[in-house]
Design a protein around this motif. Structure first.
Motif, PDB file in Angstrom:
ATOM      1  N   SER A   1       3.839  -3.487  25.206  1.00 33.92           N
ATOM      2  CA  SER A   1       4.620  -2.626  24.329  1.00 33.92           C
ATOM      3  C   SER A   1       5.941  -3.256  23.909  1.00 33.92           C
ATOM      4  O   SER A   1       6.467  -2.941  22.838  1.00 33.92           O
ATOM      5  CB  SER A   1       4.877  -1.281  25.015  1.00 33.92           C
ATOM      6  N   TYR A   2       6.490  -4.154  24.704  1.00 29.68           N
ATOM      7  CA  TYR A   2       7.741  -4.799  24.343  1.00 29.68           C
ATOM      8  C   TYR A   2       7.612  -5.494  22.987  1.00 29.68           C
ATOM      9  O   TYR A   2       8.479  -5.353  22.108  1.00 29.68           O
ATOM     10  CB  TYR A   2       8.138  -5.813  25.423  1.00 29.68           C
ATOM     11  N   TYR A   3       6.537  -6.235  22.806  1.00 27.83           N
ATOM     12  CA  TYR A   3       6.305  -6.964  21.565  1.00 27.83           C
ATOM     13  C   TYR A   3       5.902  -6.028  20.431  1.00 27.83           C
ATOM     14  O   TYR A   3       6.332  -6.205  19.288  1.00 27.83           O
ATOM     15  CB  TYR A   3       5.265  -8.064  21.790  1.00 27.83           C
ATOM     16  N   ASP A   4       5.090  -5.032  20.749  1.00 31.16           N
ATOM     17  CA  ASP A   4       4.705  -4.039  19.732  1.00 31.16           C
ATOM     18  C   ASP A   4       5.938  -3.314  19.199  1.00 31.16           C
ATOM     19  O   ASP A   4       6.055  -3.056  17.998  1.00 31.16           O
ATOM     20  CB  ASP A   4       3.717  -3.025  20.321  1.00 31.16           C
TER      21      ASP A   4
ATOM     22  N   ILE B   1      14.049 -11.090  18.770  1.00 33.70           N
ATOM     23  CA  ILE B   1      14.816 -11.585  19.912  1.00 33.70           C
ATOM     24  C   ILE B   1      13.936 -12.184  20.987  1.00 33.70           C
ATOM     25  O   ILE B   1      14.438 -12.830  21.923  1.00 33.70           O
ATOM     26  CB  ILE B   1      15.676 -10.462  20.520  1.00 33.70           C
ATOM     27  N   ALA B   2      12.591 -11.992  20.892  1.00 34.00           N
ATOM     28  CA  ALA B   2      11.691 -12.599  21.874  1.00 34.00           C
ATOM     29  C   ALA B   2      11.733 -14.114  21.728  1.00 34.00           C
ATOM     30  O   ALA B   2      11.729 -14.642  20.620  1.00 34.00           O
ATOM     31  CB  ALA B   2      10.264 -12.092  21.687  1.00 34.00           C
ATOM     32  N   PRO B   3      11.776 -14.852  22.827  1.00 32.60           N
ATOM     33  CA  PRO B   3      11.863 -16.316  22.766  1.00 32.60           C
ATOM     34  C   PRO B   3      10.495 -16.951  22.510  1.00 32.60           C
ATOM     35  O   PRO B   3       9.902 -17.586  23.383  1.00 32.60           O
ATOM     36  CB  PRO B   3      12.417 -16.690  24.144  1.00 32.60           C
TER      37      PRO B   3
ATOM     38  N   ASN C   1       9.335 -14.548  28.900  1.00 34.23           N
ATOM     39  CA  ASN C   1      10.513 -13.772  29.245  1.00 34.23           C
ATOM     40  C   ASN C   1      10.944 -12.915  28.049  1.00 34.23           C
ATOM     41  O   ASN C   1      10.774 -13.322  26.898  1.00 34.23           O
ATOM     42  CB  ASN C   1      11.663 -14.695  29.646  1.00 34.23           C
ATOM     43  N   PRO C   2      11.504 -11.755  28.278  1.00 38.48           N
ATOM     44  CA  PRO C   2      11.950 -10.930  27.149  1.00 38.48           C
ATOM     45  C   PRO C   2      13.101 -11.549  26.378  1.00 38.48           C
ATOM     46  O   PRO C   2      13.277 -11.285  25.200  1.00 38.48           O
ATOM     47  CB  PRO C   2      12.344  -9.609  27.806  1.00 38.48           C
TER      48      PRO C   2
END
Length: 842
Positions: free
Chosen positions: A316-319, A383-385, A448-449
């Motif tokens: 869900s972080y990426y979604d 912001i995701a690496p 990593n986030p």
């Protein structure tokens, strides 16, 4: 090395049937010209027409055959854009020429930089790290080309030009660098024998400000000087809420000086020096999707390295990052990297012409140029690496491309047999080599986030390209044999080229090894080291050579009609792959094209109405095609690239240019191109495995040996490109000035941008989303008021993309190889006003 992970506070299809294509060709006699087949300065015919009151068409003198000729007399497909048309259309760079020339596409080609502007003609473009298929020349000298990005030259090249000439098809016999797609010739305005010049300024939305100045001084009969300077600034149209900065901004400066000498009768010498500088907050790449299925696979097979979805089904972080981006729209982003771009370029060239006698001239062209660029790109757009380039503080001061270029060309141009034979014989030398240390840092795939603790890739690079060639070309008029054969000409040329590319690179990553410690692991072999620049270094050298040739016939049965046909063999050098993660992918071979063309050029007067109607048909037999794609070494975790050179294809099409001037005050014109293509063969062995033509879904097994991509569409090829324009001169009293309205509409058909992938698999599941860019049309207009109220001041009100069309110009194509997808979108509506005061030879 200092890794900067700190984050500042947040603030603020056009499908055409064969019938429609033929109908379009016929209709183009009334609607379509090449950009400025007639937007040139008035010719002698124009002057004569002033007395008779009949409308006429001007001409442009071009140098496509390395000598001055009328564009309508050159038996090749060429589009010439005059100085007046450059100003009228507001052409500031290559990107502004999109769709204005048949078969021409200008795009970033999957690279996350709006500044790349890589030209593609007839589907042939720059391959990643390869020589360009379409070379851009300034004053007959190839502009320096970057290696890590497919850009050529720098800012300000379109300032104070005499004309722009776009030559379509193989140009390898006469021109400097070998090209399989074409050449774009930028011809600077040379010093004249008049004291003249102009000052120009402009203002527009997004706080656009422009300045341009030219001063031409004839010091004496034998010395002339022309000085040019320009600047352009504009705020960005994509706001980064994470860094509170506007991306896609423009800040450029340029200067040029030309010195013309005529020391003795029969000898002329022209020296031109230029400087260009640009800086910006980078490109506003817009996130489109994350491949969470790919992330889960990495979690499963490399659990000690990746933890995207916490070893479960929750991504869900990426979604949510994508949902947030969709809510913002395409003009607002939130990048994890503080993007930037900076380019500096300068060069000097000297052309010496010596008339040895009435029938023979010696010409020598020598040049030196430098290009230096720095950049950082957030290529996943969040912001995701994931897929971040320039992630360290050092990226701001370490150049990614820093090259110097030296060229030397010696020609003999002559005539014989009472000028029934013209010929050029010469030699060409080109060398581009590193001018200093080049480094880069990047995060490709990290679970990593945020960037803290991520594996950071690092590399140094140096590539040298050297080319030597001997050539000869001549045109023979059979009229010397018999008067009945007059105006039937044979052109034949031969060139042999020797190319050497040599490169070295060191590639490694700072890899977490526990307790917040990082080890330095080579990207192409499993070895930790404390001296990566030596232990992780590899190099390669590739030599290639090839003959190029051309043979053609042209015939002028009447003064208004030229018929021609030709066959040309072209070649483009291979290259060094500095992003190789396997031993067997460090070089890639040269590509070749055999170009068959038939066409005609006409400029008839029908019922007192002048027209231009040119048609060119071509068939390209394209072999050993260079195609770049992502690559990964699962043993080391190194992400890299591969450039293949195994494919062969057919590209065929028709290009039409036309114009009509029914009355003196009205000019209508445009151009049209239709292309079709298919691979004849595209098989190769893959180290990391690919989904080829046998794959039916995302669950199909990947193929390693004998992967077959023959079913794939060719990339960077738009099947239909249309450009139409109208220019209306509004009758006004002489004391009011000259008022005109110019309107143009440019259409680019949908195009595929990936070498190995399609948007979906046959069962409908997602393969590589966004790789087929949708079609788009752009409406532009300008109103010109020359010598307003007799003041000597020219006023121009302009608008581009007047309908504010949202359209994509590039797609990363890394959904399956890295896990992220972004797009670059075209400029929004731009408008403004320009003022220009000319003095001297108005």
């Amino acid at each position: 090395m200092t890794v900067n992970h700190d984050k500042p506070l947040k603030n603020r299809r056009m499908v055409w049937s064969g019938t429609m294509m033929l109908a379009g060709v016929a209709a183009s006699a009334f609607l379509m010209p090449g950009s400025a087949l007639a937007a040139a300065e008035a010719s002698a015919a124009d002057s004569a027409s002033e007395a008779t009151g009949a409308p006429s068409i001007g001409e442009i003198i071009v140098t496509a055959n390395r000598r001055a000729e009328r564009a309508q007399d050159v038996p090749i497909s060429i589009t010439a854009i005059s100085a007046e048309s450059i100003r009228e259309r507001g052409l500031k760079n290559l990107g502004d020429m999109q769709a204005s020339v048949p078969s021409l596409v200008i795009a970033s080609n999957g690279q996350a930089s709006r500044e790349v502007m890589s030209p593609s003609i007839r589907g042939q473009s720059a391959s990643f790290q390869g020589s360009p298929a379409v070379v851009v020349y300034m004053n007959e000298v190839p502009l320096p080309a970057a290696i890590t990005l497919s850009g050529q030259g720098g800012p300000g090249n379109f300032t104070d030009l005499e004309n722009v000439q776009v030559l379509s098809g193989v140009q390898g016999t006469l021109f400097g660098r070998n090209t399989t797609g074409g050449a774009i010739l930028l011809t600077p305005a040379k010093p004249t024998d008049k004291l003249e010049g102009y000052l120009s300024g402009g203002y527009g939305n997004y706080n656009m400000t422009e300045f341009e100045g030219v001063l031409n001084v004839p010091v004496s009969d034998k010395i002339r000087v022309r000085v040019v300077a320009a600047s352009r600034d504009r705020d960005g149209f994509t706001h980064d809420v994470n860094w509170n900065k506007d991306r896609d901004d423009v800040h450029t400066r340029m200067a040029r000086i030309g010195l013309w000498l005529n020391p003795v009768e029969g000898v002329t010498n022209y020296t031109m020096a230029y400087y260009g500088y640009s800086h910006s907050n980078g490109t506003g790449s817009v996130a489109q999707s994350f491949n969470t299925g790919y992330f889960r696979v990495l979690d499963t097979f490399f659990p000690t390295t990746f933890n995207f979805c916490k070893h479960a089904t929750d991504c869900s972080y990426y979604d949510n990052l994508i949902k947030d981006q969709n809510a913002r729209g395409i003009r607002s982003v939130a990048h994890g990297v503080d993007d930037f771009a900076k380019t500096e370029t300068w060069g000097i060239s000297n052309t010496t012409d010596i008339d040895l006698n009435d029938a023979l001239k010696l010409r020598n062209i020598v040049s030196y140029a430098m290009l230096k660029s720095y950049y950082a790109n957030d290529q996943d757009g969040t912001i995701a690496p994931v897929y971040d380039t320039g992630t360290t503080v050092e990226s701001r001061t370490a150049p990614r491309d820093w090259y110097k270029t030296v060229t030397e060309e010696l020609q003999f141009q002559g005539t014989a047999l009472d000028k029934k034979l013209t010929y050029t014989v010469g030699g060409f030398y080109y060398k581009q080599s590193p001018n200093g240390r080049m480094q880069s840092w990047a995060i490709t795939v990290c679970s990593n986030p945020v960037a803290t603790g991520c594996r950071i890739g690092a590399s140094t690079i140096g590539v040298t390209n050297e080319s030597k060639a001997l050539y000869a070309q001549g045109t023979f008029d059979f009229g010397v044999l018999s008067p009945s054969l007059d105006k039937l000409r044979l052109t034949a040329g031969y060139r042999y080229t020797w190319d050497t590319v040599e490169g070295t690179t060191a590639s490694w990553s700072y890899t977490p090894v526990g307790n917040q410690q990082f080890g330095q692991l080579c990207s192409w072999k499993f070895q930790f080291t404390t001296n990566p620049e030596t232990d992780c270094q590899f190099g390669a050298k590739l030599k290639s050579s090839s003959p190029n040739w051309t043979i053609g016939l042209d015939y002028r049965p009447m003064s208004e009609l030229l018929l021609y046909g030709k066959v040309t063999k072209g070649y483009k050098a291979g290259g060094f792959n500095s992003y190789a993660v396997y031993d067997n992918t460090r070089t890639f071979g040269p590509e070749k094209v055999t170009d068959y063309e038939l066409g005609f050029k006409s400029n008839f007067t029908v019922g007192g109405v002048p027209t231009v109607f040119n048609v060119n048909g071509f068939y390209l037999d394209y072999t050993n095609i260079q195609r770049a794609a992502g690559d990964r070494n699962n043993a080391t975790g190194g992400n890299g690239a591969i450039t293949l050179s195994t494919a062969s294809a057919v590209i065929k099409g028709v290009e039409v240019q036309g114009m009509i001037r029914p009355i003196r005050q009205l000019e209508l014109g445009g151009n049209y191109s239709h292309l079709s293509s298919h691979y004849k063969s595209f098989k190769f062995d893959s180290n990391s495995g690919v989904w080829d033509c046998t794959a039916t879904s995302v669950t199909s097994p990947k193929v390693f040996a004998g992967a077959d991509m023959t079913c794939r569409p060719l990339q960077y090829l738009s099947p239909n490109i249309v450009s139409v324009y109208g220019r209306l001169s509004i009758p006004t009293p002489a004391k009011v000035g000259d008022l005109s309205l110019f309107v143009s509409y440019n259409w680019t058909d949908a195009q595929d941008t990936a070498p190995l992938s399609t948007e979906t698999f046959p069962d409908g599941t997602v393969n590589e989303p966004g790789v087929r860019l949708p079609s788009f049309g752009i409406l532009n207009a300008s109103i010109d008021w020359k010598n307003a109220l007799g003041s000597g001041l020219d006023v121009s009100v302009f608008g581009t993309n007047l309908t504010d069309k949202e359209y994509a110009t590039s797609n990363t194509g890394t959904f399956q190889t890295i896990g992220g997808q972004t797009k670059i979108f075209g400029e929004p509506r731009m408008y403004g006003v320009r003022l220009r005061y000319s003095f001297g030879g108005r």
